[in-house]
Write a protein that holds these residues in place. Structure first.
Motif, mmCIF file in Angstrom:
data_model
loop_
_atom_site.group_PDB
_atom_site.id
_atom_site.type_symbol
_atom_site.label_atom_id
_atom_site.label_comp_id
_atom_site.label_asym_id
_atom_site.label_seq_id
_atom_site.Cartn_x
_atom_site.Cartn_y
_atom_site.Cartn_z
ATOM 1 N N VAL A 153 46.727 43.761 39.015
ATOM 2 C CA VAL A 153 45.533 43.944 38.183
ATOM 3 C C VAL A 153 45.527 42.808 37.163
ATOM 4 N N LEU A 154 44.506 41.959 37.241
ATOM 5 C CA LEU A 154 44.438 40.780 36.385
ATOM 6 C C LEU A 154 43.280 40.909 35.431
ATOM 7 N N VAL A 155 43.567 40.819 34.143
ATOM 8 C CA VAL A 155 42.470 40.722 33.181
ATOM 9 C C VAL A 155 42.195 39.246 32.976
ATOM 10 N N THR A 156 40.950 38.835 33.166
ATOM 11 C CA THR A 156 40.657 37.405 33.028
ATOM 12 C C THR A 156 39.201 37.182 32.687
ATOM 13 N N GLY A 212 36.666 45.411 26.305
ATOM 14 C CA GLY A 212 37.687 46.426 26.527
ATOM 15 C C GLY A 212 38.704 46.064 27.596
ATOM 16 N N LYS A 213 38.674 44.818 28.079
ATOM 17 C CA LYS A 213 39.570 44.414 29.167
ATOM 18 C C LYS A 213 41.038 44.590 28.787
ATOM 19 N N ALA A 238 40.451 42.056 39.801
ATOM 20 C CA ALA A 238 40.180 41.318 38.574
ATOM 21 C C ALA A 238 39.388 42.218 37.641
ATOM 22 N N VAL A 239 39.836 42.305 36.401
ATOM 23 C CA VAL A 239 39.069 43.023 35.379
ATOM 24 C C VAL A 239 38.436 41.961 34.500
ATOM 25 N N ARG A 247 38.765 42.461 44.473
ATOM 26 C CA ARG A 247 37.726 43.264 43.823
ATOM 27 C C ARG A 247 37.494 42.734 42.424
ATOM 28 N N GLU A 248 36.259 42.877 41.978
ATOM 29 C CA GLU A 248 36.008 42.577 40.572
ATOM 30 C C GLU A 248 35.502 43.841 39.902
ATOM 31 N N VAL A 249 36.202 44.257 38.844
ATOM 32 C CA VAL A 249 35.716 45.361 38.022
ATOM 33 C C VAL A 249 35.254 44.734 36.718
ATOM 34 N N ARG A 250 33.962 44.803 36.465
ATOM 35 C CA ARG A 250 33.423 44.136 35.290
ATOM 36 C C ARG A 250 33.152 45.168 34.215
#
Lengths: 491, 202, 239
Positions: free
Chosen positions: C209-212, C57-58, C49-50, C223-226
């Motif tokens: 890869v999910l932008v949310t 900038g997601k 998750a982004v 995973r969470e990429v913040r």
């Protein structure tokens, strides 16, 4: 090579939306118009020295001398086409008549441009390459151009029936379609299809960079084109001394190509200036209109013109040419009427010269009509693309008749100045040239015809303004559709 | 505590004995502590005393004899009145996450790293939320009991609310320098977040 | 075709190979910086998750990763292919064969009936109309839109259009799906359906890869990429 299946290319190229169909039809019409004009040009070029056409029989006698005999020209063409020496003028006119259709084609291909760019962006997301997109575009524009080219032959036949067979002998404008013209037609279909394909391929270049106008550069271009036009006219003026030193055929050819070049440069120059005026904010005009109580209309019309500088420029260029043509005719006809010796004894000559002027005016009016149609096409398309904004304007309290007034203003703001400037330039330049040839720079004979130019400019301006209003009225239905409040929902 | 009304609700579908009520309660609220027998009988006694429930007989299935209770008209009325009143939208004022975050926000000048506290809290929440979701999405055939799923969902959404609040708190932290805190004794620190920058000034 | 031609089976033969590798990505919209040196690797069988506030900038990250935007600096590798070394046609081929993309807005071709619109990745890859339509029909049935195959996007609700976009992204059975808020406009039932389908990619050994900005959805990922202000604020392993 693009991996696309042919069937898939056709699927993606098929016109589906109203804008697609409008683009397709307008492209077809432009291609057909170009085709007819070029067929006419070919037919005139192909006219031989056959006595039935020219009305002159040349007999070589036994001692080697030639005998010229006048015979009845059974083809019945007007003298401008019948006499080989006068044909270049008609050919020049035909060439110039291609321009409005080219302008229409340019505008036609831009119909629905925003929607098409969005659609292409979506296709890129799902895996279309630029090459795939180009193939789809080429497929649709080439097909439209080919369809138009195919229509050109039937259209020529109709033109021949209406402007050839139906007219009295001696006034026929369209030569008989000879069998070899079919071959020309086949070649034309190929050429126009190729031109359509090339236009489709080029469209993508604009699509990627967006249709953003660059007013700063077009300013420089206007200077360049203007300089080109002056150079051509200068050479032409010099050339009037030259021709007699050259073989006759070559000198006529040179003079006409210089004239053509000068006219094109002038027209493009006018178009660029107009496009630039559309992009630059015409604050003063808006302020003036605001004082007279029409501020909203003026602001909206300026915005509409600003959104479409290419259409404004292309149509403006054509209208400048039309103006030049009308200006020249006004001086010519006035001079003709003022010439007493013609009026007394040579009625046939008046018919000849007057007919030529009427023909030139007719060609100019056809060009003007096509130019206005393409400008109206641009405005219509813009209404469709901006329907959300239009609907929002209506929601704010601007009613449909006012929006129609906006259309009329936007049309007139382009058309009136181009046509008037063209008339002034054409009339004054031709009058001056004529006077210099007569060796009477400031004599009454030179000034009288020139006095017709301002009158002609006023008449042309008023007429174009009226036509603009009429075209805007014709667009009322489209304006109403764009203004429907349900458009506020569309994304 | 609405335990009395819950008992009435459990009796609404028909008379039950105490053990039955406890089992049904635990099935309805799987996320809560199991009901103690003592509490069941104390509650039922109170309901009978107030006239909301009544003893309708005894029941035995080979085992010990059990008293069967039923809801009365007054009990039904009591239950419906209770349902008509919305629960007080009080929020959860006493929770540790709030205490911890507020303390962290007020203590940045004394060496605490509020951003890190918030980030660690977010990680803990996300991991718990992931577990809750995996329990309901990864069981083949959606085998999970409806009550469990609803309870998990409730927990999940509450954790989500916590996370949103944490995001707002972090935003507020960035917008407002900790120097504005009334408990702060030093005023020269910047609101940057790396621990090195957060050392107390000598 | 160049030797670097995208060929997916080779890539998946090596499960350790990251399906996405972004290194030092920098991108600016005009003069506004959107990404400032983002690194990200996504291995096979992983959902990432982004997240981040609006403007962090997601979406830009997703567009750059998908090859729809050119990075100002840094490199994008998808399934082992460096996008900068592929030409336009090869990048397009990679997108239609191996990468499913679900975007937030304007994702369906407005004038195509759903059946053809969803079949596009296959059609663009040279498939004939018949088989592509069969696959599209199956994909539409998978998202519950079997009855809407003749509808054009304007006739659909926002949620139906979103489901169709998910169906289209999955129709070519990609190994990697890049999705920007794929379920934001869906009701809970539709969202559950779409997410189950997207997680099918992960189950098959692909990556997601999910932008949310939805925490519940982020917490479903591994995973969470913040992101904050165009940089990675944290990269949490949730497993």
């Amino acid at each position: 090579m693009s991996a696309l299946d042919r069937e898939v290319v056709r699927l993606l190229a098929r016109p589906r939306t109203a804008a697609d169909r409008l683009r397709s039809r307008a492209t077809t019409a432009a291609s057909a118009g170009t085709g007819v004009v070029l067929l006419l040009l070919a037919a005139v070029l192909g006219l031989g020295d056959d006595p039935a056409t020219t009305g002159v029989e040349v007999v070589t006698q036994a001692d080697g001398s030639t005998l010229w005999t006048a015979v009845t020209p059974t083809a019945g063409l007007v003298p401008f086409i019948a006499e080989p020496g006068l044909r270049p003028g008609v050919q020049l006119g035909a060439l110039l008549l291609v321009l409005p259709f080219a302008a229409l084609a340019v505008q036609a291909l831009r119909v629905g441009a925003v929607a098409r760019q969005q659609r292409e962006a979506t296709l890129v997301v799902v895996g279309a390459s630029q090459r795939d997109l180009r193939r789809v575009r080429v497929q649709s524009t080439a097909a439209d151009a080919a369809r138009g080219a195919l229509w050109a032959a039937p259209a020529y036949l109709v033109a021949w029936l209406l402007l050839g067979v139906a007219l009295p002998v001696g006034a026929r404008l369209v030569p008989v379609p000879e069998p070899w013209l079919a071959l020309v037609w086949v070649v034309l279909v190929g050429l126009l299809t190729a031109a359509g394909a090339a236009a489709g391929a080029l469209l993508g270049r604009h699509g990627r960079h967006g249709p953003a106008p660059r007013p700063a550069r077009s300013g420089r271009w206007a200077w360049a084109w203007g300089a080109g036009a002056v150079a051509c006219l200068g050479l032409l003026a010099l050339g009037f001394e030259l021709p007699w030193a050259l073989p006759a055929d070559l000198s006529v050819f040179l003079a006409f190509s210089l004239l053509l070049g000068a006219l094109l440069c002038l027209a493009v120059c006018g178009g660029v200036v107009l496009a630039r005026s559309a992009v630059g904010s015409p604050t003063r005009r808006v302020e003036r209109a605001a004082r007279s109580g029409a501020g909203a209309e003026a602001v909206l019309a300026a915005a509409q013109r600003r959104a479409n500088p290419v259409a404004v420029g292309a149509s403006g260029a054509v209208l400048v040419l039309v103006g030049i043509c009308l200006g020249v005719c006004s001086v010519f006809v006035t001079a003709l009427a003022a010439t007493r010796d013609l009026a007394t004894g040579y009625a046939g000559d008046i018919a000849f010269y007057g007919g030529g002027a009427v023909l030139a005016c007719g060609v100019g009016l056809v060009a003007a009509a096509v130019a206005l149609v393409s400008l109206a096409l641009a405005l219509t398309d813009q209404l469709a693309q901006a329907r959300r904004a239009v609907a929002a304007t209506v929601a704010m309290g601007c009613d449909v008749p006012r929006l129609v007034e906006v259309q009329a203003r936007a049309l007139a703001a382009t058309a009136v100045p181009s046509a008037v400037v063209g008339t002034l330039v054409g009339g004054l330049a031709y009058g001056t040239l004529q006077a210099s040839l007569d060796g009477e720079w400031l004599g009454a004979r030179a000034l009288l015809p020139m006095a017709a130019v301002p009158v002609a400019a006023v008449v042309v301006g008023a007429a174009v303004r009226l036509v603009s209003c009429a075209v805007a009225e014709l667009l009322t239905g489209r304006v109403r559709r764009a203004a429907a409040l349900e458009n506020l929902r569309t994304p | 505590m609405a335990i009395g009304e819950v008992h009435l609700a459990l009796l609404l579908s028909g008379p039950r004995h105490g053990y039955d009520i406890k089992r049904a309660h635990d099935a309805w609220f799987p996320a809560e502590r199991p009901l103690a027998f003592g509490q069941v009988y104390a509650t039922l006694g109170r309901l009978v005393r107030d006239g909301h429930a009544e003893v309708v007989g005894t029941h035995s299935e080979g085992g010990p004899e059990r008293t069967v209770y039923a809801i009365t008209g007054s009990g039904r009325e009591r239950l419906l009145t209770w349902l008509d009143e919305p629960a007080p939208p009080a929020g959860t004022t006493g929770e540790e996450i709030i205490r911890k975050t507020v303390v962290a926000l007020h203590s940045t000048t004394s060496g605490a790293d509020a951003e890190r506290v918030l980030s660690a809290q977010r990680a803990a929440h996300l991991r718990r939320m992931r577990q809750l979701q995996r329990r309901s999405t990864e069981q083949p055939g959606g085998d999970v009991d409806l009550a469990v799923r609803l309870a998990d969902r409730h927990a999940l959404l509450h954790l989500d609310a916590d996370l949103r609040w944490l995001e707002e708190a972090a935003e507020a932290l960035r917008a407002q320098p900790p120097a504005a805190s009334t408990t702060s004794t030093t005023t020269t620190t910047t609101p940057t977040t790396t621990p090195d920058d957060q050392e107390p000034q000598p | 075709m160049s030797p670097d031609r995208p060929s997916s089976p080779d890539v998946l033969a090596e499960p350790a190979h990251p399906l996405v590798r972004l290194a030092g990505l920098t991108h600016a919209h005009g003069r506004t910086p959107a990404l400032r040196g983002v690194d990200l690797e996504v291995g096979a069988g992983t959902a990432v998750a982004v997240t981040g506030a609006s403007g962090s900038g997601k979406s830009t990250l997703l567009h750059v990763a998908a090859g729809l935007l050119q990075p100002d600096a840094g490199s994008v590798q998808l399934l082992g292919h460096d996008l900068a070394r592929l030409d336009d046609a090869e990048r397009a081929q990679l997108r239609r064969r191996d990468v499913g993309i679900v975007l937030q807005y304007g994702q369906l071709v407005p004038d195509l009936p759903l059946l053809d619109g969803v079949a596009l990745p296959l059609l663009l890859d040279g498939s004939a109309l018949g088989p592509a339509r069969d696959a599209s029909r199956a994909a539409l049935a998978g998202v519950g839109l079997a009855d809407a195959e003749d509808a054009v996007p304007a006739e659909l609700s926002g949620g139906q259009a979103q489901l169709a976009a998910v169906a289209r992204a999955l129709v070519a059975q990609p190994h990697l799906v890049l999705a920007d808020e794929p379920v934001a406009s869906l009701d809970p039932a539709g969202a559950a359906l779409a997410l189950d389908l997207l997680w099918g990619v992960v189950a098959r050994g692909g990556a997601l890869v999910l932008v949310t900005h939805d925490n519940v959805l982020a917490a479903r990922c591994d995973r969470e990429v913040r992101l904050a202000h165009g940089g990675v604020q944290h990269d949490l392993d949730l497993r």
